[in-house]
Structures are given as structure tokens and as C-alpha cells.
Write a protein that holds these residues in place. Structure first.
Motif, PDB file in Angstrom:
ATOM      1  N   UNK A  44       0.832  -1.201   0.000  1.00  0.00           N
ATOM      2  CA  UNK A  44       0.000   0.000   0.000  1.00  0.00           C
ATOM      3  C   UNK A  44       0.870   1.255   0.000  1.00  0.00           C
ATOM      4  N   UNK A  45       1.927   1.246   0.803  1.00  0.00           N
ATOM      5  CA  UNK A  45       2.865   2.365   0.782  1.00  0.00           C
ATOM      6  C   UNK A  45       3.471   2.530  -0.613  1.00  0.00           C
ATOM      7  N   UNK A  46       3.945   1.416  -1.185  1.00  0.00           N
ATOM      8  CA  UNK A  46       4.553   1.479  -2.516  1.00  0.00           C
ATOM      9  C   UNK A  46       3.537   1.957  -3.546  1.00  0.00           C
ATOM     10  N   UNK A  47       2.301   1.467  -3.438  1.00  0.00           N
ATOM     11  CA  UNK A  47       1.258   1.875  -4.368  1.00  0.00           C
ATOM     12  C   UNK A  47       0.969   3.361  -4.275  1.00  0.00           C
ATOM     13  N   UNK A  48       0.927   3.883  -3.041  1.00  0.00           N
ATOM     14  CA  UNK A  48       0.692   5.316  -2.842  1.00  0.00           C
ATOM     15  C   UNK A  48       1.790   6.128  -3.520  1.00  0.00           C
ATOM     16  N   UNK A  49       3.052   5.756  -3.279  1.00  0.00           N
ATOM     17  CA  UNK A  49       4.166   6.506  -3.856  1.00  0.00           C
ATOM     18  C   UNK A  49       4.212   6.370  -5.374  1.00  0.00           C
ATOM     19  N   UNK A  50       3.909   5.169  -5.884  1.00  0.00           N
ATOM     20  CA  UNK A  50       3.926   4.956  -7.331  1.00  0.00           C
ATOM     21  C   UNK A  50       2.815   5.754  -8.006  1.00  0.00           C
ATOM     22  N   UNK A  51       1.641   5.804  -7.387  1.00  0.00           N
ATOM     23  CA  UNK A  51       0.525   6.553  -7.963  1.00  0.00           C
ATOM     24  C   UNK A  51       0.853   8.040  -8.023  1.00  0.00           C
ATOM     25  N   UNK A  52       1.450   8.574  -6.965  1.00  0.00           N
ATOM     26  CA  UNK A  52       1.833   9.989  -6.967  1.00  0.00           C
ATOM     27  C   UNK A  52       2.839  10.266  -8.085  1.00  0.00           C
ATOM     28  N   UNK A  53       3.810   9.372  -8.230  1.00  0.00           N
ATOM     29  CA  UNK A  53       4.850   9.580  -9.231  1.00  0.00           C
ATOM     30  C   UNK A  53       4.328   9.436 -10.656  1.00  0.00           C
ATOM     31  N   UNK A  54       3.242   8.685 -10.828  1.00  0.00           N
ATOM     32  CA  UNK A  54       2.717   8.416 -12.169  1.00  0.00           C
ATOM     33  C   UNK A  54       1.863   9.564 -12.716  1.00  0.00           C
ATOM     34  N   UNK A  55       1.435  10.481 -11.859  1.00  0.00           N
ATOM     35  CA  UNK A  55       0.557  11.583 -12.277  1.00  0.00           C
ATOM     36  C   UNK A  55       1.345  12.879 -12.229  1.00  0.00           C
ATOM     37  N   UNK A  56       1.440  13.547 -13.374  1.00  0.00           N
ATOM     38  CA  UNK A  56       2.246  14.764 -13.462  1.00  0.00           C
ATOM     39  C   UNK A  56       1.580  15.952 -12.760  1.00  0.00           C
ATOM     40  N   UNK A  57       0.268  16.048 -12.886  1.00  0.00           N
ATOM     41  CA  UNK A  57      -0.441  17.167 -12.271  1.00  0.00           C
ATOM     42  C   UNK A  57      -0.493  16.982 -10.750  1.00  0.00           C
ATOM     43  N   UNK A  58       0.030  17.946 -10.020  1.00  0.00           N
ATOM     44  CA  UNK A  58       0.142  17.817  -8.564  1.00  0.00           C
ATOM     45  C   UNK A  58      -1.210  17.672  -7.883  1.00  0.00           C
ATOM     46  N   UNK A  59      -2.195  18.456  -8.306  1.00  0.00           N
ATOM     47  CA  UNK A  59      -3.515  18.403  -7.673  1.00  0.00           C
ATOM     48  C   UNK A  59      -4.196  17.061  -7.903  1.00  0.00           C
ATOM     49  N   UNK A  60      -4.104  16.548  -9.115  1.00  0.00           N
ATOM     50  CA  UNK A  60      -4.687  15.232  -9.410  1.00  0.00           C
ATOM     51  C   UNK A  60      -3.945  14.140  -8.645  1.00  0.00           C
ATOM     52  N   UNK A  61      -2.641  14.257  -8.556  1.00  0.00           N
ATOM     53  CA  UNK A  61      -1.853  13.272  -7.806  1.00  0.00           C
ATOM     54  C   UNK A  61      -2.242  13.280  -6.331  1.00  0.00           C
ATOM     55  N   UNK A  62      -2.462  14.470  -5.767  1.00  0.00           N
ATOM     56  CA  UNK A  62      -2.882  14.580  -4.376  1.00  0.00           C
ATOM     57  C   UNK A  62      -4.219  13.876  -4.150  1.00  0.00           C
ATOM     58  N   UNK A  63      -5.173  14.137  -5.032  1.00  0.00           N
ATOM     59  CA  UNK A  63      -6.514  13.563  -4.851  1.00  0.00           C
ATOM     60  C   UNK A  63      -6.510  12.047  -5.033  1.00  0.00           C
ATOM     61  N   UNK A  64      -5.862  11.564  -6.078  1.00  0.00           N
ATOM     62  CA  UNK A  64      -5.853  10.124  -6.352  1.00  0.00           C
ATOM     63  C   UNK A  64      -5.136   9.348  -5.249  1.00  0.00           C
ATOM     64  N   UNK A  65      -3.974   9.827  -4.845  1.00  0.00           N
ATOM     65  CA  UNK A  65      -3.215   9.121  -3.801  1.00  0.00           C
ATOM     66  C   UNK A  65      -3.924   9.206  -2.456  1.00  0.00           C
ATOM     67  N   UNK A  66      -4.639  10.326  -2.202  1.00  0.00           N
ATOM     68  CA  UNK A  66      -5.392  10.447  -0.954  1.00  0.00           C
ATOM     69  C   UNK A  66      -6.486   9.387  -0.876  1.00  0.00           C
ATOM     70  N   UNK A  67      -7.179   9.154  -1.981  1.00  0.00           N
ATOM     71  CA  UNK A  67      -8.224   8.123  -1.997  1.00  0.00           C
ATOM     72  C   UNK A  67      -7.641   6.743  -1.711  1.00  0.00           C
TER      73      UNK A  67
END
Length: 245
Positions: free
Chosen positions: A138-161
């Protein structure tokens, strides 16, 4: 109350506050971990069954505690950022992920080292071990999801979910020993009533737990400050702070 929360969520205010607190948390961590290490490795008597092999508990238990606590902090910060749109909360969550993942790796490694002489194997698909491994993913998934999305706001929302959904794994880890027939020993410290450990063993463990917790918050504040530099690099307040430094 709301004014206090709003101020606490201000990046400049956090920068000033964390700059003051990091040295204090760091020194408390160093002193407590040093005292706990001496108490656990040299002062505490050998266990009557496990002999000196039990001493790895002084690193395994605090790491296991912080692997779960770190995820709760990450998920709570992510929820605050998602609901109230406080960018500092997203920065805290992003900073927390690699710290929590590191403690999870240490918990799994020390657990395997401990398990070899106790169980005769480095790894079993025990409920506690398996759910802790899921926590690492889950930790790795959170970090990978953040890194995969260039837009910071979208990365924040997706990883938060993802962080919020993953919280369901924490009670599974906590109660896995009670819910399933497992090799992992039941609670000896946090159970209701008197702990099962001798005070000479318990006190160094509590000291180590407190020292590791101070260390966690010290590193979290340092990493959050680094995250703020990346997020607020074009803001006037940060340029002024760095310019004065």
C-alpha cells in the motif's frame, strides 16, 4: 478554534514551527534510543525460553508500531487535504509515505530474523506477516501513484483516496492474531490488564518505542519541509526564508 487550524495549515507557519521543533525531537530521539538500546541489549535479562534472541524485540516492536502508525498519519493527512483542500496536509501525507514504508521493511526484516530461530523458517504466510506485507505494498502503491501523475492536484486527490481506502488493513493487522490461527504471538504489552513482560524487559522497550516515535516525527517534519520547497518554490515567502537562511 478554526483560526488555529487554519494557521496550523499555513506553510509559512509550519516552516517556522517545524524549524524550532526538529532539533528538540531529534535530540530526544537520540537520547531515548541510546538509553533503550543499552537497557534492551545489556541490562534486560535473557528470556527464559528465547534466551538472547528475544532482544530483537527492541527494534522490531517499535518499527512494527510505526509502520502502522505512519500509515494512519498518512491517511489522516490525506483525508484532511482531500476534504478541506489544505495543501500542507497533502505535503505531510507525501512526506510520510517513504518513512512508513521504511519502518515496514525494518519490521518485516527483523520479524524474519526473529522468526528463523523461533519458528525454524524465515517466512510463513502468517496472517500478521501477510497483512503487514500488504501494508508495504500500500505504501509502494501510494508513492507509485503519486509519481505516475504529473499534475500535482490530481496526484494529491488520487493518492489520498488510495491512502484512505487502505486504512482498512490497519485493524486487520492489529487483530489478525485474534481472528485467525496464527504463529505470531499475541499481545504482551497493550493487552488489558498487567503486561506479560518483566519490568526489566518492558521499560527499555517502552523507552525505545518513545525514542522511535520522536525520530519518526523529526524525520516527518524534515521531509515535509523538503516537500514544501518543491511545492512552494515559486512563492514569495519561501524565497524570503531561503534568502535569509
Amino acid at each position: 478554534m478554526f483560526a488555529f487550524i487554519h494557521k496550523l495549515g499555513s506553510p509559512p507557519h509550519f516552516w517556522r514551527l517545524s524549524g524550532t521543533m526538529v532539533p528538540w525531537f531529534s535530540w530526544f530521539a537520540v537520547v531515548l534510543i541510546a538509553v533503550g538500546t543499552v537497557g534492551g541489549l545489556w541490562v534486560a535479562p535473557p528470556d527464559y525460553q528465547q534466551l538472547d534472541a528475544f532482544r530483537i524485540i527492541y527494534f522490531h516492536v517499535p518499527s512494527a508500531w510505526l509502520s502502522q502508525f505512519g500509515y494512519v498519519v498518512m491517511a489522516a493527512a490525506a483525508a484532511v487535504g482531500l476534504i478541506w483542500r489544505i495543501k500542507l496536509a497533502h505535503a505531510v501525507a507525501a512526506a510520510c509515505a517513504p518513512i512508513g514504508a521504511s519502518f515496514t521493511v525494518v519490521a518485516l526484516a527483523t520479524g524474519s530474523i526473529w522468526g528463523k530461530p523461533m519458528w525454524g523458517t524465515w517466512w510463513v504466510w502468517d496472517a500478521r506477516l501477510t497483512s503487514t506485507l500488504v501494508l508495504l505494498f500500500l505504501y509502494f502503491g501510494y508513492m507509485a501513484l503519486r509519481a505516475a501523475i504529473d499534475d500535482e492536484n490530481r496526484a494529491d486527490r488520487a493518492s489520498a483516496l488510495l491512502a484512505i481506502i487502505g486504512v482498512i488493513n490497519i485493524p486487520i493487522i492489529k487483530y489478525s492474531v485474534e481472528w485467525w490461527n496464527t504463529l505470531h504471538q499475541p499481545a504482551t504489552i497493550s493487552k488489558i490488564g498487567k503486561p506479560s513482560m518483566d519490568p526489566e524487559m518492558l521499560v527499555p522497550l517502552l523507552v525505545m518505542w518513545l525514542g522511535f516515535t520522536f525520530f519518526f516525527f523529526a524525520v516527518l517534519m524534515v521531509r515535509t519541509r523538503a516537500e514544501l520547497i518543491a511545492r512552494e518554490r515559486n512563492k514569495k515567502w519561501l524565497r524570503e526564508v531561503i534568502g535569509r537562511g
